[in-house]
Motif scaffolding. Structure first.
Motif, PDB file in Angstrom:
ATOM      1  N   ARG A 166      -6.954 -11.606  16.137  1.00 22.75           N
ATOM      2  CA  ARG A 166      -6.659 -10.304  15.541  1.00 22.75           C
ATOM      3  C   ARG A 166      -5.171 -10.101  15.285  1.00 22.75           C
ATOM      4  O   ARG A 166      -4.796  -9.175  14.581  1.00 22.75           O
ATOM      5  CB  ARG A 166      -7.212  -9.191  16.420  1.00 22.75           C
ATOM      6  N   TRP A 167      -4.335 -10.928  15.836  1.00 25.95           N
ATOM      7  CA  TRP A 167      -2.906 -10.792  15.567  1.00 25.95           C
ATOM      8  C   TRP A 167      -2.575 -10.873  14.084  1.00 25.95           C
ATOM      9  O   TRP A 167      -1.807 -10.053  13.585  1.00 25.95           O
ATOM     10  CB  TRP A 167      -2.108 -11.828  16.339  1.00 25.95           C
ATOM     11  N   PRO A 168      -3.138 -11.831  13.345  1.00 21.85           N
ATOM     12  CA  PRO A 168      -2.838 -11.829  11.899  1.00 21.85           C
ATOM     13  C   PRO A 168      -3.305 -10.543  11.214  1.00 21.85           C
ATOM     14  O   PRO A 168      -2.618 -10.024  10.338  1.00 21.85           O
ATOM     15  CB  PRO A 168      -3.598 -13.040  11.370  1.00 21.85           C
ATOM     16  N   THR A 169      -4.446 -10.024  11.636  1.00 15.58           N
ATOM     17  CA  THR A 169      -4.932  -8.772  11.051  1.00 15.58           C
ATOM     18  C   THR A 169      -3.955  -7.645  11.334  1.00 15.58           C
ATOM     19  O   THR A 169      -3.629  -6.850  10.448  1.00 15.58           O
ATOM     20  CB  THR A 169      -6.313  -8.410  11.635  1.00 15.58           C
ATOM     21  N   CYS A 170      -3.476  -7.585  12.554  1.00 15.63           N
ATOM     22  CA  CYS A 170      -2.511  -6.547  12.919  1.00 15.63           C
ATOM     23  C   CYS A 170      -1.210  -6.730  12.143  1.00 15.63           C
ATOM     24  O   CYS A 170      -0.598  -5.758  11.709  1.00 15.63           O
ATOM     25  CB  CYS A 170      -2.255  -6.597  14.415  1.00 15.63           C
ATOM     26  N   SER A 171      -0.795  -7.981  11.943  1.00 12.03           N
ATOM     27  CA  SER A 171       0.433  -8.242  11.183  1.00 12.03           C
ATOM     28  C   SER A 171       0.285  -7.791   9.737  1.00 12.03           C
ATOM     29  O   SER A 171       1.200  -7.196   9.168  1.00 12.03           O
ATOM     30  CB  SER A 171       0.768  -9.729  11.224  1.00 12.03           C
ATOM     31  N   VAL A 172      -0.856  -8.064   9.144  1.00  8.42           N
ATOM     32  CA  VAL A 172      -1.105  -7.635   7.769  1.00  8.42           C
ATOM     33  C   VAL A 172      -1.106  -6.114   7.699  1.00  8.42           C
ATOM     34  O   VAL A 172      -0.548  -5.521   6.779  1.00  8.42           O
ATOM     35  CB  VAL A 172      -2.438  -8.208   7.239  1.00  8.42           C
ATOM     36  N   TRP A 173      -1.717  -5.469   8.693  1.00  7.99           N
ATOM     37  CA  TRP A 173      -1.740  -4.008   8.694  1.00  7.99           C
ATOM     38  C   TRP A 173      -0.325  -3.452   8.799  1.00  7.99           C
ATOM     39  O   TRP A 173       0.046  -2.534   8.075  1.00  7.99           O
ATOM     40  CB  TRP A 173      -2.616  -3.501   9.837  1.00  7.99           C
ATOM     41  N   ARG A 174       0.483  -4.020   9.709  1.00  6.09           N
ATOM     42  CA  ARG A 174       1.861  -3.543   9.846  1.00  6.09           C
ATOM     43  C   ARG A 174       2.646  -3.757   8.554  1.00  6.09           C
ATOM     44  O   ARG A 174       3.438  -2.924   8.145  1.00  6.09           O
ATOM     45  CB  ARG A 174       2.555  -4.248  11.010  1.00  6.09           C
ATOM     46  N   TRP A 175       2.441  -4.906   7.919  1.00  3.04           N
ATOM     47  CA  TRP A 175       3.116  -5.184   6.646  1.00  3.04           C
ATOM     48  C   TRP A 175       2.700  -4.175   5.585  1.00  3.04           C
ATOM     49  O   TRP A 175       3.517  -3.684   4.820  1.00  3.04           O
ATOM     50  CB  TRP A 175       2.796  -6.604   6.191  1.00  3.04           C
TER      51      TRP A 175
END
Length: 191
Positions: A166-175
């Motif tokens: 889920r880290w990539p998902t969270c990174s995309v959301w933050r971006w």
């Protein structure tokens, strides 16, 4: 029929709370009843999608990015239907054997997992998809751990993989936070 979309997410979540509070002997049949009710709602939504109607719902009438939009297209309707059929069959099987359940916590956890799955399928907002994935992942890990002491190590590994995934998902959301107009997405079948 867009009014059923919030119920597809909130009914199993409310059902999980009720199932955690009722006597253990009532949980299997209450869960099966909840599952049959959800399946009936899914059938209504699938029929609407099949008729060509646009099935969507805006919570409180607000548009994204302030509001929560729920949307169902052909692919998400198919996923909702598949989840409903498999879940009801699993629930019926689990009522007959305690070996499958592991403990009485099985029933509310299955309802939480179903809520998370439905939320992933119907959300039209990236952050809500992330929250639904969290709900789904935590419920799934808890269900794995119900298998007993021998399931703790695989459950912990599953938790680590789920969090790292889920880290990539969270990174995309933050971006995407810097681009609010892009918080919504057309849905799985429209990409």
């Amino acid at each position: 029929m867009g009014g059923l979309l919030p119920a597809l997410v909130l009914a199993p979540l409310a059902g999980a709370v009720v199932l955690a509070l009722v006597r253990p002997r009532w949980r299997p049949w209450l869960t099966v009843t909840l599952g049959l009710g959800l399946t009936a709602m899914v059938v209504a939504v699938v029929l609407d999608v099949a008729s060509g109607a646009e099935v969507q719902y805006r919570m409180a009438g607000w548009r994204a990015p302030l509001g929560i939009e729920l949307r169902v297209d052909a692919l998400s309707a198919l996923m909702l239907a598949m989840t409903a059929v498999v879940s009801v069959l699993v629930l019926l099987y689990a009522t007959g054997t305690s070996r499958v359940r592991g403990s009485e916590a099985f029933w509310p956890l299955v309802a939480m997992l179903w809520s998370g799955l439905n939320a992933v399928y119907v959300t039209a907002h990236l952050f809500n998809a992330y929250v639904a994935l969290e709900l789904m992942g935590l419920s799934a890990v808890a269900l794995v751990v119900l298998g007993g002491r021998s399931a703790w190590r695989p459950g912990l590994r599953y938790l680590f993989v789920a969090v790292l995934g889920r880290w990539p998902t969270c990174s995309v959301w933050r971006w995407s936070m810097h681009r609010p107009a892009r918080w919504t997405w057309p849905g799985p079948g429209r990409c």
